[in-house]
Design a protein around this motif. Structure first.
Motif, mmCIF file in Angstrom:
data_model
loop_
_atom_site.group_PDB
_atom_site.id
_atom_site.type_symbol
_atom_site.label_atom_id
_atom_site.label_comp_id
_atom_site.label_asym_id
_atom_site.label_seq_id
_atom_site.Cartn_x
_atom_site.Cartn_y
_atom_site.Cartn_z
ATOM 1 N N VAL A 96 -30.277 25.534 23.517
ATOM 2 C CA VAL A 96 -30.358 24.873 24.808
ATOM 3 C C VAL A 96 -29.358 23.721 24.881
ATOM 4 O O VAL A 96 -29.242 22.927 23.922
ATOM 5 N N GLU A 97 -28.648 23.631 25.999
ATOM 6 C CA GLU A 97 -27.797 22.471 26.239
ATOM 7 C C GLU A 97 -28.637 21.375 26.886
ATOM 8 O O GLU A 97 -29.328 21.598 27.884
ATOM 9 N N LYS A 98 -28.572 20.172 26.312
ATOM 10 C CA LYS A 98 -29.314 19.015 26.811
ATOM 11 C C LYS A 98 -28.336 17.934 27.258
ATOM 12 O O LYS A 98 -27.238 17.799 26.701
ATOM 13 N N ALA B 156 -27.947 30.304 24.924
ATOM 14 C CA ALA B 156 -28.120 31.596 24.247
ATOM 15 C C ALA B 156 -29.595 31.754 23.916
ATOM 16 O O ALA B 156 -30.318 30.768 23.746
ATOM 17 N N SER B 157 -30.044 32.986 23.830
ATOM 18 C CA SER B 157 -31.447 33.236 23.508
ATOM 19 C C SER B 157 -31.564 34.414 22.557
ATOM 20 O O SER B 157 -30.682 35.267 22.475
ATOM 21 N N PHE C 143 -31.192 35.954 15.611
ATOM 22 C CA PHE C 143 -29.735 35.821 15.594
ATOM 23 C C PHE C 143 -29.206 35.503 16.987
ATOM 24 O O PHE C 143 -29.592 36.130 17.977
ATOM 25 N N PHE C 144 -28.318 34.485 17.055
ATOM 26 C CA PHE C 144 -27.643 34.123 18.293
ATOM 27 C C PHE C 144 -26.213 34.650 18.281
ATOM 28 O O PHE C 144 -25.440 34.342 17.357
ATOM 29 N N ASN C 145 -25.855 35.420 19.288
ATOM 30 C CA ASN C 145 -24.456 35.750 19.533
ATOM 31 C C ASN C 145 -23.853 34.590 20.327
ATOM 32 O O ASN C 145 -24.278 34.303 21.449
#
Length: 500
Positions: free
Chosen positions: A340-342, A353-354, A370-372
């Protein structure tokens, strides 16, 4: 009081608090979050008969005497004496019996959790078996196959002196038994589940490198809805699938008779009059504490593996964690994991990304997602004050749906490309060998690092600077679990290792 004296006192109190806090978690799992169950735990300042029953009904060859279970010098003592007497038994009326012993049984019941006691065995061998165990009482007949009428978990039974069929000899006192017993319904009939009859389901035996009569050792069981795990001094020594052990049970500390003072005939245990002796009696076991915890629903991860660590788009990001749905419960969902961007105020700007970890229907264990990172902006490209953090959550069956969340891990650094040496410094540090006999090395450090090693009870064993591939001598340390903190490249990594 001058400032130096006050500082010393504060440091002393802090050290005492730290040691007590460490001591009040299971020896085998000090890094998880637990709730201590005080109604089932005891430090044995005195024998609390509101908490413990010390005069239950006699059964079989065991005659219980409340005077033989007592507290002395902050320890529970269970004594056995030779005393010939008569009473009615399930195998006859007015039968002659030859020994009496003590017992305590918790008045409340519990099914799942972590159960631990610190015990020193009785001097007499063979013939007596100190035991820490849980068992059910007066449960209704099961109505479906797979249900239990009776459940018993033996956390430990010491010095049973059973026959070793593999070596064709009697076992010595080093044989540690950690077994299961049950009466369950199968094919419409009640059947016995016993260690020797169904060893794959119910038997664990470990041969210790110590004599349990000589010193105190911790014996523990982690009972979950899916599995049961046994520990000695914090090290796992057995595990079984939990098929029948779901009944409410009473925690019990006792000492029973074994060979040569009893014998089995057609599955019934009888006293052996000819073996009766006063030699070695009275004898007693000692128990310093009984502690019980239940696991809190949780997600745990090593934050130092991710905070301020660079992850390249060329390799992506693998998030490893440990989850527990809570004692007695299971996950009812996948684990949703998000990068998450904060903004500078900690507010969510967007989900960059999720990913998911498939933990549906599981009680606890490792989870990996795993995050791509392709399409994710580099950290250097974010607005001033913005940062990335990892969030994770799943739903536990506790209270018909409890959402469990990870404490957010902040300041994940996303870059275009990193080398294998740069990425995830914390995750690259490993202790080798593990388990270890005489020495360990720290793999993954490229320069001198600061280390601190302490025991699970909080005692600092070693503080020093170590060089890459430097050997650390642990040959004189007591066998058990140790925790090492490695400070390297401005990252502190915590690892566990086992000394054998």
């Amino acid at each position: 009081m001058n400032k130096i004296t006050k500082l010393i006192q504060l440091l002393f109190l802090a050290a005492v608090f730290t040691n007590n806090a460490l001591a009040q978690t299971p020896v085998s799992h000090p890094d998880l979050v637990w709730e201590k169950e005080e109604t089932h735990s005891d430090e044995f300042d005195a024998l609390d008969t509101d908490k413990w029953e010390n005069d239950p009904n006699d059964w079989g060859v065991w005659s219980w005497d409340p005077s033989l279970a007592y507290v002395e010098n902050n320890e529970l003592k269970i004594k056995m004496i030779q005393e010939t007497h008569r009473r009615n038994t399930h195998f006859g009326q007015n039968e002659e019996l030859y020994y009496k012993s003590g017992i305590i049984r918790n008045n409340q019941t519990i099914t799942y959790g972590y159960f631990e006691a610190k015990i020193k065995g009785a001097d007499r061998f063979p013939g007596v078996s100190p035991a820490f165990w849980l068992y059910s009482i007066n449960q209704p007949d099961p109505t479906e196959d797979g249900q239990a009428k009776y459940s018993e978990i033996d956390v430990v039974e010491l010095t049973q002196k059973e026959w070793d069929f593999e070596n064709n000899e009697w076992e010595g006192p080093e044989a540690i038994d950690m077994n299961l017993h049950a009466v369950a319904r199968e094919n419409g009939q009640l059947v016995q589940i016993r260690p020797h009859g169904k060893p794959d389901l119910a038997q664990n035996k470990w041969y210790a490198d110590f004599d349990p009569r000589d010193d105190y050792h911790t014996y523990g069981v982690l009972s979950r809805v899916d599995s049961i795990f046994w520990y000695v001094d914090g090290i796992e020594r057995g595990r079984k699938e939990n098929l029948y052990w779901h009944l409410p049970m009473h925690i019990t500390v006792s000492m029973g008779l074994r060979n040569p003072f009893v014998k089995y005939v057609d599955g019934v245990r009888y006293p052996v009059a000819d073996s009766t002796t006063t030699v070695g009696f009275p004898t007693e076991m000692a128990c310093q504490y009984v502690r019980v915890w239940t696991a809190v629903p949780q997600i745990q991860a090593n934050a130092s593996d991710y905070e301020n660590v660079e992850f390249g788009k060329n390799k992506g990001l693998t998030f490893n964690s440990y989850f527990d749905a809570g004692s007695g419960f299971k996950s009812t969902s996948v684990m949703n994991v998000e990068l998450v961007e904060k903004n500078a105020s900690g507010e969510t700007v967007k989900v960059a990304a999720s990913s998911q970890a498939l933990i549906n229907g599981k009680a606890a264990g490792q989870a990996s997602a795993f995050f791509n990172l392709q399409g994710v902006s580099n950290s250097a490209e974010l607005e001033a004050g913005h940062y990335y953090e990892i969030n994770a959550s799943f739903t536990s069956s506790k209270e018909e749906g409890t959402v469990v969340e990870l404490t957010p891990i902040k300041n994940i650094q996303i870059v275009d490309e990193v080398t294998s040496i740069d990425q995830g410094l914390g995750s690259k540090i490993e202790i080798f060998p593990n388990p270890a006999l005489a020495s360990i090395k720290i793999n993954g450090i490229q320069k001198t690092a600061s280390i601190t090693i302490h025991s699970v009870s909080g005692n600092v064993m070693l503080e020093k600077e170590v060089k890459p591939q430097e050997s650390i001598d642990i040959s004189n340390w007591v066998n058990g679990v140790y925790i090492i903190k490695v400070s390297h490249n401005n990252v502190v990594t915590t690892k566990r290792f086992v000394k054998l």
